[in-house]
Scaffold this motif. Sequence first.
Motif, short mmCIF file in Angstrom:
data_model
loop_
_atom_site.label_atom_id
_atom_site.label_comp_id
_atom_site.label_asym_id
_atom_site.label_seq_id
_atom_site.Cartn_x
_atom_site.Cartn_y
_atom_site.Cartn_z
N MET A 10 9.10 -28.85 16.85
CA MET A 10 9.89 -27.66 16.70
C MET A 10 10.16 -27.32 15.24
SD MET A 10 10.39 -26.36 19.58
CE MET A 10 11.74 -25.75 20.46
N VAL A 11 10.26 -28.33 14.42
CA VAL A 11 10.59 -28.10 13.01
C VAL A 11 9.43 -27.45 12.26
CG1 VAL A 11 11.23 -29.24 10.86
CG2 VAL A 11 12.24 -29.99 13.00
N ILE A 12 8.22 -27.72 12.69
CA ILE A 12 7.06 -27.22 11.95
C ILE A 12 7.00 -25.69 11.93
CG2 ILE A 12 5.41 -27.24 13.85
CD1 ILE A 12 4.11 -28.73 10.88
N ARG A 13 7.48 -25.02 12.98
CA ARG A 13 7.42 -23.57 13.00
C ARG A 13 8.30 -22.96 11.92
NH1 ARG A 13 10.86 -22.24 18.42
NH2 ARG A 13 12.61 -23.47 17.77
N ASP A 66 -0.43 -13.43 -1.26
CA ASP A 66 -0.31 -14.88 -1.45
C ASP A 66 0.27 -15.60 -0.23
OD1 ASP A 66 -1.22 -14.61 -4.10
OD2 ASP A 66 0.80 -14.07 -4.76
N ILE A 67 0.97 -14.89 0.62
CA ILE A 67 1.59 -15.54 1.78
C ILE A 67 0.98 -15.09 3.10
CG2 ILE A 67 3.78 -15.93 0.58
CD1 ILE A 67 4.89 -13.58 2.31
N LEU A 68 -0.19 -14.49 3.05
CA LEU A 68 -0.83 -14.01 4.28
C LEU A 68 -1.13 -15.14 5.28
CD1 LEU A 68 -3.25 -11.19 3.14
CD2 LEU A 68 -1.14 -10.99 4.45
N SER A 69 -1.43 -16.31 4.79
CA SER A 69 -1.71 -17.42 5.72
C SER A 69 -0.45 -17.80 6.50
CB SER A 69 -2.26 -18.63 4.98
OG SER A 69 -1.32 -19.13 4.05
N GLN A 70 0.70 -17.86 5.82
CA GLN A 70 1.95 -18.17 6.51
C GLN A 70 2.31 -17.06 7.50
OE1 GLN A 70 1.67 -18.46 3.14
NE2 GLN A 70 2.48 -20.43 2.51
N LEU A 71 2.12 -15.80 7.09
CA LEU A 71 2.41 -14.68 7.98
C LEU A 71 1.49 -14.68 9.19
CD1 LEU A 71 3.03 -11.75 5.50
CD2 LEU A 71 4.72 -13.00 6.82
N ALA A 103 0.78 -15.33 14.95
CA ALA A 103 0.08 -15.94 16.09
C ALA A 103 1.07 -16.67 16.99
CB ALA A 103 -0.99 -16.91 15.59
N TYR A 104 2.00 -17.38 16.41
CA TYR A 104 3.04 -18.08 17.17
C TYR A 104 3.86 -17.08 17.98
CZ TYR A 104 6.80 -21.44 18.03
OH TYR A 104 7.70 -22.27 18.62
N ALA A 105 4.24 -15.96 17.36
CA ALA A 105 5.01 -14.94 18.05
C ALA A 105 4.20 -14.30 19.18
CB ALA A 105 5.47 -13.87 17.07
N ALA A 106 2.92 -14.07 18.96
CA ALA A 106 2.07 -13.46 19.98
C ALA A 106 1.92 -14.37 21.19
CB ALA A 106 0.70 -13.13 19.40
N LEU A 117 5.30 -14.37 23.05
CA LEU A 117 5.49 -13.09 23.73
C LEU A 117 4.64 -13.01 24.99
CD1 LEU A 117 6.76 -10.26 23.71
CD2 LEU A 117 4.78 -9.50 22.40
N THR A 118 3.40 -13.44 24.89
CA THR A 118 2.51 -13.44 26.05
C THR A 118 3.04 -14.35 27.16
OG1 THR A 118 0.63 -13.01 24.60
CG2 THR A 118 0.14 -13.86 26.80
N LEU A 119 3.48 -15.54 26.79
CA LEU A 119 4.04 -16.46 27.79
C LEU A 119 5.31 -15.89 28.42
CD1 LEU A 119 3.56 -19.94 26.08
CD2 LEU A 119 2.39 -19.06 28.10
N GLY A 120 6.15 -15.27 27.62
CA GLY A 120 7.37 -14.68 28.13
C GLY A 120 7.11 -13.54 29.10
N ILE A 121 6.17 -12.68 28.77
CA ILE A 121 5.81 -11.58 29.66
C ILE A 121 5.23 -12.11 30.97
CG2 ILE A 121 4.19 -9.67 29.97
CD1 ILE A 121 4.56 -9.08 26.96
N TRP A 122 4.38 -13.09 30.89
CA TRP A 122 3.78 -13.69 32.07
C TRP A 122 4.84 -14.29 32.98
CZ3 TRP A 122 3.05 -19.13 33.07
CH2 TRP A 122 2.29 -19.38 34.21
N ARG A 123 5.78 -15.03 32.40
CA ARG A 123 6.84 -15.66 33.20
C ARG A 123 7.77 -14.63 33.80
NH1 ARG A 123 8.84 -21.31 32.09
NH2 ARG A 123 10.14 -20.50 33.75
#
Length: 53
Positions: free
Chosen positions: A1-4, A24-29, A34-37, A40-46
């Motif tokens: 959980m901490v890694i996010r 310079d921060i595009l990789s972090q973004l 991707a994590y948010a997507a 969101l997909t799992l939440g919609i499915w559930r």
Amino acid sequence: MVIRFAWGYDGFAELVRHGAGLPDILSQLGVLAAYAAVLLTLGIWRLRRALIR
């Protein structure tokens, strides 16, 4: 959980401490987007499964 949180903190630290810009921060973004997507997909499915029952 901490890694996010590390991705967000690293990007913010680059902006504030090192004067980095958006390119310079595009990789972090990208990782955070991707994590948010995925979440969101799992939440919609559930939610759809819960409403159908």
